[in-house]
Design a protein around this motif. Structure first.
Motif, PDB file in Angstrom:
ATOM      1  N   LYS A 171      43.805  30.655  32.466  1.00 55.39           N
ATOM      2  CA  LYS A 171      44.026  32.137  32.370  1.00 55.39           C
ATOM      3  C   LYS A 171      42.930  32.728  33.115  1.00 55.39           C
ATOM      4  O   LYS A 171      43.118  34.052  33.653  1.00 55.39           O
ATOM      5  CB  LYS A 171      43.605  32.428  30.739  1.00 55.39           C
ATOM      6  N   ALA A 172      41.574  32.182  33.603  1.00 57.42           N
ATOM      7  CA  ALA A 172      40.594  32.545  34.140  1.00 57.42           C
ATOM      8  C   ALA A 172      41.316  32.912  35.610  1.00 57.42           C
ATOM      9  O   ALA A 172      40.872  33.922  36.183  1.00 57.42           O
ATOM     10  CB  ALA A 172      39.595  31.755  34.392  1.00 57.42           C
ATOM     11  N   SER A 173      41.864  31.848  36.263  1.00 56.47           N
ATOM     12  CA  SER A 173      42.457  31.980  37.646  1.00 56.47           C
ATOM     13  C   SER A 173      43.532  33.381  37.446  1.00 56.47           C
ATOM     14  O   SER A 173      43.511  33.923  38.608  1.00 56.47           O
ATOM     15  CB  SER A 173      43.142  30.696  37.861  1.00 56.47           C
ATOM     16  N   GLN A 174      44.493  33.344  36.700  1.00 60.58           N
ATOM     17  CA  GLN A 174      45.364  34.424  36.468  1.00 60.58           C
ATOM     18  C   GLN A 174      44.497  35.782  36.424  1.00 60.58           C
ATOM     19  O   GLN A 174      45.115  36.635  37.275  1.00 60.58           O
ATOM     20  CB  GLN A 174      46.252  34.157  35.202  1.00 60.58           C
ATOM     21  N   ASP A 175      43.642  35.900  35.562  1.00 63.97           N
ATOM     22  CA  ASP A 175      43.025  37.120  35.608  1.00 63.97           C
ATOM     23  C   ASP A 175      42.224  37.488  36.729  1.00 63.97           C
ATOM     24  O   ASP A 175      42.225  38.523  37.397  1.00 63.97           O
ATOM     25  CB  ASP A 175      41.744  37.069  34.533  1.00 63.97           C
ATOM     26  N   SER A 176      41.574  36.621  37.615  1.00 63.30           N
ATOM     27  CA  SER A 176      40.970  36.744  38.946  1.00 63.30           C
ATOM     28  C   SER A 176      41.975  37.251  40.088  1.00 63.30           C
ATOM     29  O   SER A 176      41.893  38.135  40.644  1.00 63.30           O
ATOM     30  CB  SER A 176      40.021  35.761  39.365  1.00 63.30           C
ATOM     31  N   ILE A 177      43.214  36.480  39.738  1.00 62.78           N
ATOM     32  CA  ILE A 177      44.187  36.895  40.838  1.00 62.78           C
ATOM     33  C   ILE A 177      44.833  38.241  40.455  1.00 62.78           C
ATOM     34  O   ILE A 177      45.099  39.297  41.477  1.00 62.78           O
ATOM     35  CB  ILE A 177      45.381  36.014  40.948  1.00 62.78           C
ATOM     36  N   TYR A 178      44.991  38.855  39.155  1.00 60.58           N
ATOM     37  CA  TYR A 178      45.601  40.154  38.836  1.00 60.58           C
ATOM     38  C   TYR A 178      44.445  41.095  39.069  1.00 60.58           C
ATOM     39  O   TYR A 178      44.821  42.408  39.610  1.00 60.58           O
ATOM     40  CB  TYR A 178      45.787  40.050  37.225  1.00 60.58           C
ATOM     41  N   ALA A 179      43.167  40.694  39.483  1.00 59.74           N
ATOM     42  CA  ALA A 179      42.202  41.888  39.665  1.00 59.74           C
ATOM     43  C   ALA A 179      42.006  42.102  41.168  1.00 59.74           C
ATOM     44  O   ALA A 179      41.390  42.995  41.427  1.00 59.74           O
ATOM     45  CB  ALA A 179      40.807  41.469  39.111  1.00 59.74           C
ATOM     46  N   LEU A 180      42.793  41.524  42.058  1.00 60.49           N
ATOM     47  CA  LEU A 180      42.535  41.557  43.412  1.00 60.49           C
ATOM     48  C   LEU A 180      43.254  42.945  43.822  1.00 60.49           C
ATOM     49  O   LEU A 180      44.224  43.395  43.147  1.00 60.49           O
ATOM     50  CB  LEU A 180      43.454  40.279  44.024  1.00 60.49           C
ATOM     51  N   LYS A 181      42.732  43.304  44.983  1.00 56.88           N
ATOM     52  CA  LYS A 181      43.537  44.623  45.543  1.00 56.88           C
ATOM     53  C   LYS A 181      43.706  44.229  46.911  1.00 56.88           C
ATOM     54  O   LYS A 181      43.198  43.416  47.762  1.00 56.88           O
ATOM     55  CB  LYS A 181      42.453  45.668  45.198  1.00 56.88           C
ATOM     56  N   ARG A 182      44.646  45.309  47.437  1.00 58.02           N
ATOM     57  CA  ARG A 182      45.066  45.370  48.656  1.00 58.02           C
ATOM     58  C   ARG A 182      44.603  46.713  49.338  1.00 58.02           C
ATOM     59  O   ARG A 182      45.298  47.798  48.940  1.00 58.02           O
ATOM     60  CB  ARG A 182      46.453  44.872  49.208  1.00 58.02           C
ATOM     61  N   GLY A 183      43.664  46.757  49.867  1.00 57.06           N
ATOM     62  CA  GLY A 183      43.062  48.105  50.146  1.00 57.06           C
ATOM     63  C   GLY A 183      42.439  48.787  48.883  1.00 57.06           C
ATOM     64  O   GLY A 183      41.631  47.942  48.329  1.00 57.06           O
ATOM     65  N   THR A 184      42.945  49.845  48.503  1.00 57.64           N
ATOM     66  CA  THR A 184      42.341  50.507  47.432  1.00 57.64           C
ATOM     67  C   THR A 184      43.232  50.232  46.283  1.00 57.64           C
ATOM     68  O   THR A 184      42.935  50.694  45.087  1.00 57.64           O
ATOM     69  CB  THR A 184      42.132  51.999  47.600  1.00 57.64           C
ATOM     70  N   GLU A 185      44.447  49.636  46.394  1.00 60.33           N
ATOM     71  CA  GLU A 185      45.501  49.459  45.306  1.00 60.33           C
ATOM     72  C   GLU A 185      45.572  48.162  44.543  1.00 60.33           C
ATOM     73  O   GLU A 185      45.314  47.147  45.311  1.00 60.33           O
ATOM     74  CB  GLU A 185      46.946  49.915  45.819  1.00 60.33           C
ATOM     75  N   PRO A 186      46.003  47.931  43.482  1.00 62.08           N
ATOM     76  CA  PRO A 186      46.090  46.814  42.767  1.00 62.08           C
ATOM     77  C   PRO A 186      46.984  45.904  43.569  1.00 62.08           C
ATOM     78  O   PRO A 186      48.206  46.381  43.860  1.00 62.08           O
ATOM     79  CB  PRO A 186      46.667  47.146  41.607  1.00 62.08           C
ATOM     80  N   LEU A 187      46.835  44.735  43.699  1.00 60.03           N
ATOM     81  CA  LEU A 187      47.748  43.780  44.487  1.00 60.03           C
ATOM     82  C   LEU A 187      49.093  43.898  43.831  1.00 60.03           C
ATOM     83  O   LEU A 187      50.295  43.968  44.452  1.00 60.03           O
ATOM     84  CB  LEU A 187      47.334  42.487  44.871  1.00 60.03           C
ATOM     85  N   PHE A 188      49.165  43.801  42.552  1.00 63.59           N
ATOM     86  CA  PHE A 188      50.362  43.582  41.957  1.00 63.59           C
ATOM     87  C   PHE A 188      50.799  44.904  41.250  1.00 63.59           C
ATOM     88  O   PHE A 188      51.791  45.000  40.464  1.00 63.59           O
ATOM     89  CB  PHE A 188      50.198  42.525  40.481  1.00 63.59           C
ATOM     90  N   GLY A 189      50.277  45.883  41.686  1.00 63.47           N
ATOM     91  CA  GLY A 189      50.799  47.212  41.423  1.00 63.47           C
ATOM     92  C   GLY A 189      50.567  47.646  39.915  1.00 63.47           C
ATOM     93  O   GLY A 189      51.247  48.517  39.254  1.00 63.47           O
ATOM     94  N   GLY A 190      49.555  46.886  39.380  1.00 61.24           N
ATOM     95  CA  GLY A 190      49.511  47.265  37.727  1.00 61.24           C
ATOM     96  C   GLY A 190      50.001  46.788  36.929  1.00 61.24           C
ATOM     97  O   GLY A 190      50.014  47.213  36.017  1.00 61.24           O
ATOM     98  N   ILE A 191      51.190  45.909  37.243  1.00 65.86           N
ATOM     99  CA  ILE A 191      52.098  45.208  36.239  1.00 65.86           C
ATOM    100  C   ILE A 191      51.958  43.717  36.228  1.00 65.86           C
ATOM    101  O   ILE A 191      51.205  43.259  37.410  1.00 65.86           O
ATOM    102  CB  ILE A 191      53.545  45.675  36.665  1.00 65.86           C
ATOM    103  N   GLN A 192      52.323  43.163  35.313  1.00 67.90           N
ATOM    104  CA  GLN A 192      52.644  41.549  35.525  1.00 67.90           C
ATOM    105  C   GLN A 192      53.599  41.138  36.144  1.00 67.90           C
ATOM    106  O   GLN A 192      54.653  41.992  36.671  1.00 67.90           O
ATOM    107  CB  GLN A 192      52.907  41.300  33.723  1.00 67.90           C
ATOM    108  N   ILE A 193      53.443  39.891  36.764  1.00 68.41           N
ATOM    109  CA  ILE A 193      54.283  39.290  37.639  1.00 68.41           C
ATOM    110  C   ILE A 193      55.684  39.174  36.855  1.00 68.41           C
ATOM    111  O   ILE A 193      55.627  38.682  35.759  1.00 68.41           O
ATOM    112  CB  ILE A 193      53.842  37.837  37.998  1.00 68.41           C
ATOM    113  N   ASP A 194      56.507  39.502  37.617  1.00 67.49           N
ATOM    114  CA  ASP A 194      57.964  39.656  36.935  1.00 67.49           C
ATOM    115  C   ASP A 194      59.009  39.059  37.902  1.00 67.49           C
ATOM    116  O   ASP A 194      60.270  39.481  37.724  1.00 67.49           O
ATOM    117  CB  ASP A 194      58.431  40.893  36.450  1.00 67.49           C
ATOM    118  N   SER A 195      58.809  38.035  38.719  1.00 62.95           N
ATOM    119  CA  SER A 195      59.785  37.334  39.528  1.00 62.95           C
ATOM    120  C   SER A 195      61.035  36.800  38.805  1.00 62.95           C
ATOM    121  O   SER A 195      62.163  36.618  39.297  1.00 62.95           O
ATOM    122  CB  SER A 195      59.250  36.442  40.369  1.00 62.95           C
TER     123      SER A 195
END
Length: 314
Positions: free
Chosen positions: A136-160
């Motif tokens: 979970k710690a790894s998941q949380d750190s990945i979700y916190a990443l940004k690309r530029g100023t925007e959240p990398l995952f667009g503010g949603i959970q992975i839904d592949s």
């Protein structure tokens, strides 16, 4: 003083002029192809993921009197026309496939281009089960990443997983019933680059009964944008060891360049190649290629696109 009749005529004229301008703008925004014909399905509705544009490319001479293979491709807005893409580059899919068909190097096929939704592209394409295998710690750190100023995952959970359900349970049935296509696994393929390469790998593993081959071009094994202290690639390796489809009935293509973002990939692809061999894949049903000096761009991918197309379709 302008008469009422003249005023009404002027209103109608400017209304028609506005409609004409909007129509011209719409046509200018639509991709143009050099080979075959591109049909837009418009915004395709989904109960699983955010609605998105879908295009269908039909080869020259398309006829309902014969059957065609089907290739599903991600990042559909980047496939056809550099005049309509954000970076003024394109895959030249219509030119590449049109030439292969003209030279009879692949059997007749159509191509379904599924547009991405830019803000949530990472969430749609990041393989979900490997991600959920992380601590979970790894998941949380990945979700916190940004690309530029925007959240990398667009503010949603992975839904592949839901994205694949959209492809398999909603889009494929539509294609199967509206076009003259084979519907079985051996004639149904999936392809993409970068994150699109990851989701293509995930698609053939999750739905081996649907997809007979996958082309994973410049596959983005890091999942994020650094190899340092990154647990993601190992999660992908663990997943592949358990879920790779039967090599007797499937084909998989990988490749990578050595410049820009692609420079991150070789160390991971070599480990994937070891897994492929262990699982019984040989040159008959698997290929990995290295393209020295090539970077992470549509301009690079279009130059070698005929190679994966020919491999997965024959």
């Amino acid at each position: 003083m302008v008469s009422t009749t003249t005023t009404e005529l002027m209103k109608k004229f400017f209304l028609l002029l506005s409609v004409w301008i909007l129509h011209v703008q719409f046509l200018m925004a639509q991709p143009q192809v050099q080979s075959g014909q591109l049909e837009s399905l418009g915004i395709f509705k989904s109960n699983f993921v955010q609605d998105r544009q879908v295009d269908v490319w039909l080869p020259n001479g398309y006829s309902s009197e014969q059957k065609y293979q089907v290739l599903y491709m991600h990042d559909g807005q980047m496939l056809w026309d550099a005049n309509t893409t954000w970076n003024k580059q394109e895959w030249e899919v219509d030119e590449n496939m049109g030439k292969l068909l003209e030279d009879k190097k692949v059997p007749p096929c159509i191509i379904v281009g599924v547009h991405n939704v830019e803000a949530i592209r990472h969430a749609d394409y990041f393989p979900e089960k490997p991600f959920k295998s992380l601590k979970k710690a790894s998941q949380d750190s990945i979700y916190a990443l940004k690309r530029g100023t925007e959240p990398l995952f667009g503010g949603i959970q992975i839904d592949s997983d839901d994205y694949l359900k959209f492809l398999v349970k909603e889009l494929k049935p539509y294609i199967d019933t509206h076009y003259a296509v084979y519907t079985d696994r051996s004639h149904t393929f999936v392809a993409g680059s970068s994150m699109g390469g990851l989701i293509s790998m995930y698609a053939i593993c999750e739905y081996p009964e649907i997809f007979g081959a996958a082309a994973c071009i410049s596959t983005h094994w890091p999942g994020i944008f650094s190899n340092e202290n990154n647990p993601v690639p190992q999660a992908f390796f663990n997943y592949l060891e358990k879920h790779l489809p039967d090599p007797a009935t499937h084909k998989i293509y990988f490749d990578y360049g050595t410049a820009t973002l692609d420079a991150l990939y070789e160390v991971h692809q070599l480990k994937v190649d070891e897994i492929m061999r262990t699982k019984g894949y040989t040159a008959e049903n698997w290929e990995t290629r290295k393209f020295e000096g090539e970077n992470h761009s549509e301009d690079s991918w279009k130059k070698r696109l005929a190679i994966p197309f020919t491999f997965i379709m024959n």
